[in-house]
Design a protein around this motif. Structure first.
Motif, mmCIF file in Angstrom:
data_model
loop_
_atom_site.group_PDB
_atom_site.id
_atom_site.type_symbol
_atom_site.label_atom_id
_atom_site.label_comp_id
_atom_site.label_asym_id
_atom_site.label_seq_id
_atom_site.Cartn_x
_atom_site.Cartn_y
_atom_site.Cartn_z
ATOM 1 N N ALA A 192 0.806 -1.219 0.000
ATOM 2 C CA ALA A 192 0.000 0.000 0.000
ATOM 3 C C ALA A 192 0.840 1.271 0.000
ATOM 4 C CB ALA A 192 -0.931 0.011 1.208
ATOM 5 N N ALA A 193 2.103 1.166 0.367
ATOM 6 C CA ALA A 193 2.935 2.364 0.529
ATOM 7 C C ALA A 193 3.251 3.018 -0.816
ATOM 8 C CB ALA A 193 4.221 2.008 1.251
ATOM 9 N N ARG A 194 3.249 4.334 -0.810
ATOM 10 C CA ARG A 194 3.696 5.064 -2.002
ATOM 11 C C ARG A 194 5.228 5.059 -2.074
ATOM 12 N NH1 ARG A 194 -0.324 7.990 -4.402
ATOM 13 N NH2 ARG A 194 -2.259 8.256 -3.197
ATOM 14 N N ARG A 195 5.850 5.125 -0.918
ATOM 15 C CA ARG A 195 7.311 5.098 -0.854
ATOM 16 C C ARG A 195 7.726 3.850 -0.086
ATOM 17 N NH1 ARG A 195 5.689 10.323 0.096
ATOM 18 N NH2 ARG A 195 6.476 11.908 -1.358
ATOM 19 N N LYS A 196 8.167 2.844 -0.805
ATOM 20 C CA LYS A 196 8.492 1.554 -0.191
ATOM 21 C C LYS A 196 9.633 1.702 0.822
ATOM 22 C CE LYS A 196 5.653 -0.212 -3.270
ATOM 23 N NZ LYS A 196 4.263 -0.522 -2.904
ATOM 24 N N TRP A 197 10.562 2.582 0.525
ATOM 25 C CA TRP A 197 11.723 2.708 1.399
ATOM 26 C C TRP A 197 11.329 3.206 2.788
ATOM 27 C CZ3 TRP A 197 13.162 7.270 3.699
ATOM 28 C CH2 TRP A 197 12.592 8.453 3.200
ATOM 29 N N THR A 198 10.266 3.995 2.856
ATOM 30 C CA THR A 198 9.806 4.495 4.151
ATOM 31 C C THR A 198 9.328 3.355 5.042
ATOM 32 O OG1 THR A 198 9.115 6.556 3.090
ATOM 33 C CG2 THR A 198 8.255 6.103 5.287
ATOM 34 N N ALA A 260 17.848 -8.331 11.743
ATOM 35 C CA ALA A 260 16.763 -8.080 10.791
ATOM 36 C C ALA A 260 16.437 -6.594 10.717
ATOM 37 C CB ALA A 260 15.513 -8.869 11.201
ATOM 38 N N GLY A 261 16.403 -5.930 11.872
ATOM 39 C CA GLY A 261 16.131 -4.494 11.877
ATOM 40 C C GLY A 261 17.198 -3.708 11.151
ATOM 41 N N GLY A 262 18.465 -4.039 11.400
ATOM 42 C CA GLY A 262 19.545 -3.356 10.702
ATOM 43 C C GLY A 262 19.501 -3.589 9.207
ATOM 44 N N ALA A 263 19.186 -4.832 8.807
ATOM 45 C CA ALA A 263 19.109 -5.150 7.380
ATOM 46 C C ALA A 263 17.989 -4.370 6.700
ATOM 47 C CB ALA A 263 18.900 -6.653 7.192
ATOM 48 N N LEU A 264 16.848 -4.240 7.375
ATOM 49 C CA LEU A 264 15.733 -3.489 6.798
ATOM 50 C C LEU A 264 16.075 -2.000 6.687
ATOM 51 C CD1 LEU A 264 12.699 -5.178 8.586
ATOM 52 C CD2 LEU A 264 13.290 -5.329 6.164
ATOM 53 N N LEU A 265 16.764 -1.464 7.680
ATOM 54 C CA LEU A 265 17.178 -0.065 7.612
ATOM 55 C C LEU A 265 18.106 0.174 6.420
ATOM 56 C CD1 LEU A 265 17.862 0.929 11.334
ATOM 57 C CD2 LEU A 265 16.186 1.942 9.788
ATOM 58 N N VAL A 266 19.076 -0.701 6.260
ATOM 59 C CA VAL A 266 20.014 -0.570 5.135
ATOM 60 C C VAL A 266 19.278 -0.716 3.805
ATOM 61 C CG1 VAL A 266 21.991 -1.627 3.987
ATOM 62 C CG2 VAL A 266 21.998 -1.330 6.471
ATOM 63 N N ALA A 267 18.358 -1.708 3.738
ATOM 64 C CA ALA A 267 17.599 -1.906 2.503
ATOM 65 C C ALA A 267 16.755 -0.680 2.179
ATOM 66 C CB ALA A 267 16.706 -3.138 2.627
ATOM 67 N N GLY A 268 16.159 -0.073 3.214
ATOM 68 C CA GLY A 268 15.360 1.118 2.983
ATOM 69 C C GLY A 268 16.194 2.283 2.486
ATOM 70 N N LEU A 269 17.360 2.481 3.065
ATOM 71 C CA LEU A 269 18.232 3.581 2.640
ATOM 72 C C LEU A 269 18.756 3.354 1.231
ATOM 73 C CD1 LEU A 269 20.219 4.173 5.954
ATOM 74 C CD2 LEU A 269 18.351 5.547 5.006
ATOM 75 N N VAL A 270 19.116 2.115 0.926
ATOM 76 C CA VAL A 270 19.593 1.805 -0.424
ATOM 77 C C VAL A 270 18.486 2.043 -1.441
ATOM 78 C CG1 VAL A 270 20.373 -0.060 -1.942
ATOM 79 C CG2 VAL A 270 21.365 0.195 0.338
ATOM 80 N N THR A 271 17.258 1.619 -1.078
ATOM 81 C CA THR A 271 16.119 1.843 -1.975
ATOM 82 C C THR A 271 15.867 3.332 -2.172
ATOM 83 O OG1 THR A 271 15.119 -0.229 -1.206
ATOM 84 C CG2 THR A 271 13.681 1.334 -2.334
#
Length: 283
Positions: A192-198, A260-271
């Motif tokens: 549903a998100a407009r900005r997936k990285w958020t 997992a939290g760190g990986a998601l943060l990095v994935a979000g920033l990269v995205t």
């Protein structure tokens, strides 16, 4: 509207995860018999714990049937048995059977428990297999026909804690459907998100917060249990060692949440870097 739905789903997923992870851990390591035995079995391999448990176990052996004339013969045999109990071939099996019996007594329906197992106790240890092992060794050494009891019950914890055991038994299995619900909520938030990285950044940050809360909660629960005293040396010894083992067992789950939290943060920033948004139109 999409942003609102995504935010609500992400928060719901984090709330469900906050409850689901500890519940699943408790079900696997406390409520389920095999998990309980696997968690507590290494306690029987610790040298210091072995010596204290063996001495306490031998101390429960009833020697009232031994004639007074042979009391002097039995005493050194009892002391020797306390020192050699953990080295006997049958000790590992007796320790495992002790744990299994104790789990069945503590987590069984109170109506199905033996009359001797007071339902007001939070945990009941049955060290009869260890007592039987020691009794057999003493009988072989002295030639005296000592009878091993069918049950040697020891209460762990304080009265009134049986309700906690019943609540844990009912609550822990709910962690699995909660985890599934959390996964569905996170997927909905991402779709549903407009900005997936958020969403990735928020969920990753939330996972780090949950890991911190679990660490604080685990430490608080451990300290609360350690402050209770049953008045029985064996019970308190087992309780202290078991609580330490449980705390160490939950540690990797917290570490997994941090990773997992760190990986998601990095994935979000990269995205975010890879998709900076709409470019300004060329003039």
């Amino acid at each position: 509207m999409r942003t609102f739905v995504s935010a609500v789903a992400a928060v719901l997923g984090l709330l469900l995860s906050a409850v689901a992870i500890p519940a699943i851990w408790a079900d696997r390591n406390i409520v389920q018999e095999d998990g309980f035995v696997a968690l507590a079995a290494p306690l029987g391999q610790d040298a210091g714990f072995q010596q204290r448990l063996a001495a306490a176990t031998v101390g429960t052996i009833d020697t009232a049937a031994v004639p007074d004339a042979l009391a002097g013969l039995v005493k050194p045999v009892l002391e020797a048995a306390a020192g050699s109990l953990t080295g006997l071939p049958g000790y590992p099996a007796a320790w495992e059977e002790t744990l299994r019996r104790s789990h069945r007594l503590s987590f069984a329906d109170p109506a199905a428990s033996p009359r001797e197992a007071d339902s007001s106790s939070s945990l009941t240890l049955d060290v009869a297999p260890l007592v039987a092992l020691a009794t057999g060794e003493i009988s072989r050494a002295t030639g005296l026909p000592l009878d091993a009891p069918k049950q040697t019950l020891i209460k762990v914890g304080q009265s009134g804690q049986r309700q906690l055991i019943a609540g844990l038994t009912a609550y822990a299995p709910l962690g699995y459907p909660m985890a599934i619900g959390a996964g569905i909520a996170f997927a909905l938030a991402l779709v549903a998100a407009r900005r997936k990285w958020t969403v990735l950044v928020c969920v990753g940050f939330g996972a780090l917060v949950l890991a911190g809360l679990w660490t604080l909660g685990s430490a608080a629960a451990r300290d609360a249990v350690l402050r209770t005293a049953s008045g029985n040396g064996i019970a308190d010894m087992f309780k202290n060692e078991f609580v330490a083992a449980a705390s160490n067992s939950f540690g990797p789950w917290v570490t997994g949440a941090l990773i997992a939290g760190g990986a998601l943060l990095v994935a979000g920033l990269v995205t975010r870097i890879a998709s900076p948004g709409r470019r300004r139109p060329n003039r």
